[in-house]
Scaffold this motif. Sequence first.
Motif, mmCIF file in Angstrom:
data_model
loop_
_atom_site.group_PDB
_atom_site.id
_atom_site.type_symbol
_atom_site.label_atom_id
_atom_site.label_comp_id
_atom_site.label_asym_id
_atom_site.label_seq_id
_atom_site.Cartn_x
_atom_site.Cartn_y
_atom_site.Cartn_z
ATOM 1 N N VAL A 22 -7.189 11.441 5.288
ATOM 2 C CA VAL A 22 -8.539 11.619 4.745
ATOM 3 C C VAL A 22 -8.909 10.494 3.785
ATOM 4 O O VAL A 22 -10.085 10.273 3.527
ATOM 5 C CB VAL A 22 -8.726 13.001 4.091
ATOM 6 N N ILE A 23 -7.901 9.801 3.267
ATOM 7 C CA ILE A 23 -8.128 8.601 2.457
ATOM 8 C C ILE A 23 -7.309 7.477 3.064
ATOM 9 O O ILE A 23 -6.111 7.636 3.319
ATOM 10 C CB ILE A 23 -7.739 8.813 0.982
ATOM 11 N N ASP A 24 -7.952 6.365 3.290
ATOM 12 C CA ASP A 24 -7.278 5.182 3.817
ATOM 13 C C ASP A 24 -6.496 4.557 2.660
ATOM 14 O O ASP A 24 -7.054 3.849 1.818
ATOM 15 C CB ASP A 24 -8.324 4.221 4.373
ATOM 16 N N LEU A 25 -5.207 4.842 2.623
ATOM 17 C CA LEU A 25 -4.378 4.396 1.506
ATOM 18 C C LEU A 25 -4.155 2.889 1.503
ATOM 19 O O LEU A 25 -3.936 2.304 0.439
ATOM 20 C CB LEU A 25 -3.043 5.144 1.511
ATOM 21 N N VAL A 26 -4.248 2.263 2.661
ATOM 22 C CA VAL A 26 -4.138 0.797 2.718
ATOM 23 C C VAL A 26 -5.363 0.183 2.041
ATOM 24 O O VAL A 26 -5.237 -0.743 1.241
ATOM 25 C CB VAL A 26 -3.983 0.313 4.179
ATOM 26 N N HIS A 27 -6.527 0.716 2.351
ATOM 27 C CA HIS A 27 -7.765 0.247 1.703
ATOM 28 C C HIS A 27 -7.672 0.447 0.190
ATOM 29 O O HIS A 27 -7.993 -0.466 -0.583
ATOM 30 C CB HIS A 27 -8.975 0.999 2.271
ATOM 31 N N LEU A 28 -7.236 1.622 -0.222
ATOM 32 C CA LEU A 28 -7.116 1.916 -1.648
ATOM 33 C C LEU A 28 -6.142 0.953 -2.324
ATOM 34 O O LEU A 28 -6.418 0.448 -3.417
ATOM 35 C CB LEU A 28 -6.665 3.364 -1.865
ATOM 36 N N ALA A 29 -5.032 0.678 -1.674
ATOM 37 C CA ALA A 29 -4.048 -0.253 -2.246
ATOM 38 C C ALA A 29 -4.652 -1.652 -2.402
ATOM 39 O O ALA A 29 -4.407 -2.324 -3.410
ATOM 40 C CB ALA A 29 -2.802 -0.302 -1.375
ATOM 41 N N ARG A 30 -5.454 -2.075 -1.427
ATOM 42 C CA ARG A 30 -6.119 -3.376 -1.550
ATOM 43 C C ARG A 30 -7.102 -3.369 -2.718
ATOM 44 O O ARG A 30 -7.186 -4.344 -3.466
ATOM 45 C CB ARG A 30 -6.862 -3.718 -0.256
ATOM 46 N N THR A 32 -6.949 -1.681 -5.414
ATOM 47 C CA THR A 32 -6.254 -1.575 -6.708
ATOM 48 C C THR A 32 -5.135 -2.605 -6.853
ATOM 49 O O THR A 32 -4.321 -2.510 -7.763
ATOM 50 C CB THR A 32 -5.671 -0.160 -6.880
ATOM 51 N N LEU A 33 -5.116 -3.570 -5.942
ATOM 52 C CA LEU A 33 -4.112 -4.644 -5.948
ATOM 53 C C LEU A 33 -2.688 -4.101 -5.944
ATOM 54 O O LEU A 33 -1.788 -4.681 -6.538
ATOM 55 C CB LEU A 33 -4.337 -5.578 -7.137
ATOM 56 N N ASP A 35 -1.421 -1.552 -7.382
ATOM 57 C CA ASP A 35 -0.971 -0.913 -8.622
ATOM 58 C C ASP A 35 -1.014 0.607 -8.442
ATOM 59 O O ASP A 35 -2.077 1.214 -8.438
ATOM 60 C CB ASP A 35 -1.885 -1.343 -9.771
ATOM 61 N N ARG A 36 0.151 1.221 -8.292
ATOM 62 C CA ARG A 36 0.242 2.652 -8.002
ATOM 63 C C ARG A 36 -0.378 3.503 -9.110
ATOM 64 O O ARG A 36 -1.062 4.480 -8.837
ATOM 65 C CB ARG A 36 1.706 3.038 -7.785
ATOM 66 N N GLY A 37 -0.177 3.132 -10.348
ATOM 67 C CA GLY A 37 -0.770 3.876 -11.455
ATOM 68 C C GLY A 37 -2.293 3.814 -11.410
ATOM 69 O O GLY A 37 -2.973 4.817 -11.643
ATOM 70 N N LEU A 38 -2.819 2.640 -11.104
ATOM 71 C CA LEU A 38 -4.264 2.485 -10.992
ATOM 72 C C LEU A 38 -4.795 3.280 -9.805
ATOM 73 O O LEU A 38 -5.851 3.909 -9.910
ATOM 74 C CB LEU A 38 -4.637 1.004 -10.860
ATOM 75 N N GLU A 39 -4.075 3.275 -8.685
ATOM 76 C CA GLU A 39 -4.467 4.085 -7.525
ATOM 77 C C GLU A 39 -4.625 5.545 -7.920
ATOM 78 O O GLU A 39 -5.616 6.190 -7.574
ATOM 79 C CB GLU A 39 -3.415 3.996 -6.414
ATOM 80 N N HIS A 40 -3.654 6.062 -8.627
ATOM 81 C CA HIS A 40 -3.683 7.465 -9.033
ATOM 82 C C HIS A 40 -4.865 7.746 -9.966
ATOM 83 O O HIS A 40 -5.523 8.786 -9.846
ATOM 84 C CB HIS A 40 -2.363 7.869 -9.674
ATOM 85 N N GLU A 41 -5.121 6.836 -10.890
ATOM 86 C CA GLU A 41 -6.247 7.017 -11.802
ATOM 87 C C GLU A 41 -7.573 6.972 -11.047
ATOM 88 O O GLU A 41 -8.466 7.789 -11.286
ATOM 89 C CB GLU A 41 -6.227 5.956 -12.908
ATOM 90 N N VAL A 42 -7.699 6.028 -10.122
ATOM 91 C CA VAL A 42 -8.918 5.926 -9.310
ATOM 92 C C VAL A 42 -9.107 7.210 -8.496
ATOM 93 O O VAL A 42 -10.221 7.732 -8.400
ATOM 94 C CB VAL A 42 -8.857 4.679 -8.391
ATOM 95 N N LEU A 43 -8.029 7.738 -7.935
ATOM 96 C CA LEU A 43 -8.133 8.977 -7.156
ATOM 97 C C LEU A 43 -8.545 10.157 -8.033
ATOM 98 O O LEU A 43 -9.354 10.992 -7.603
ATOM 99 C CB LEU A 43 -6.813 9.277 -6.440
ATOM 100 N N ARG A 44 -8.002 10.242 -9.238
ATOM 101 C CA ARG A 44 -8.403 11.324 -10.155
ATOM 102 C C ARG A 44 -9.892 11.238 -10.481
ATOM 103 O O ARG A 44 -10.614 12.242 -10.461
ATOM 104 C CB ARG A 44 -7.592 11.263 -11.451
ATOM 105 N N ILE A 45 -10.346 10.041 -10.782
ATOM 106 C CA ILE A 45 -11.762 9.840 -11.110
ATOM 107 C C ILE A 45 -12.633 10.146 -9.895
ATOM 108 O O ILE A 45 -13.662 10.815 -10.014
ATOM 109 C CB ILE A 45 -11.996 8.404 -11.625
ATOM 110 N N PHE A 46 -12.218 9.667 -8.729
ATOM 111 C CA PHE A 46 -12.993 9.931 -7.520
ATOM 112 C C PHE A 46 -13.057 11.426 -7.222
ATOM 113 O O PHE A 46 -14.121 11.941 -6.869
ATOM 114 C CB PHE A 46 -12.410 9.197 -6.303
#
Length: 127
Positions: A22-30, A32-33, A35-46
């Motif tokens: 349901v979320i393209d994790l490759v896109h998300l990783a790109r 957020t460069l 950064d796993r911590g940033l990915e998680h924060e972006v997902l929480r905010i989203f």
Amino acid sequence: MARTASAPSHEGQIERPAGQRVIDLVHLARQTLGDRGLEHEVLRIFDQGAKTYLLRLRNAQSPDEIKLALHSLKGASAGVGANGIAGLAVAAEAEFRDTGAVADETVADIGFAVEEVHLFIAELLQD
């Protein structure tokens, strides 16, 4: 805002190729460069933002409120790779342009997609 019930329902099903998340994790990783911590924060905010935009759509009282809620949901979803929600928002925008309303079934489908992404995010962040 009056909504029509003429648009066909997806019956809670979001069409997606087999194995696609349901979320393209490759896109998300790109985004957020890597950064796993940033990915998680972006997902929480989203996750919170998607719920807010859905609530705004459900409570919209004017055409401008509908347009803003759909546009915001579309942009936020595309940004994190929640392509199912983004696609539903694009279709709802077209429906609104064509009919001047968004069918209850369309809003329900978007709600289902937001909940599906919420559950995915909750599971992902739990690990």
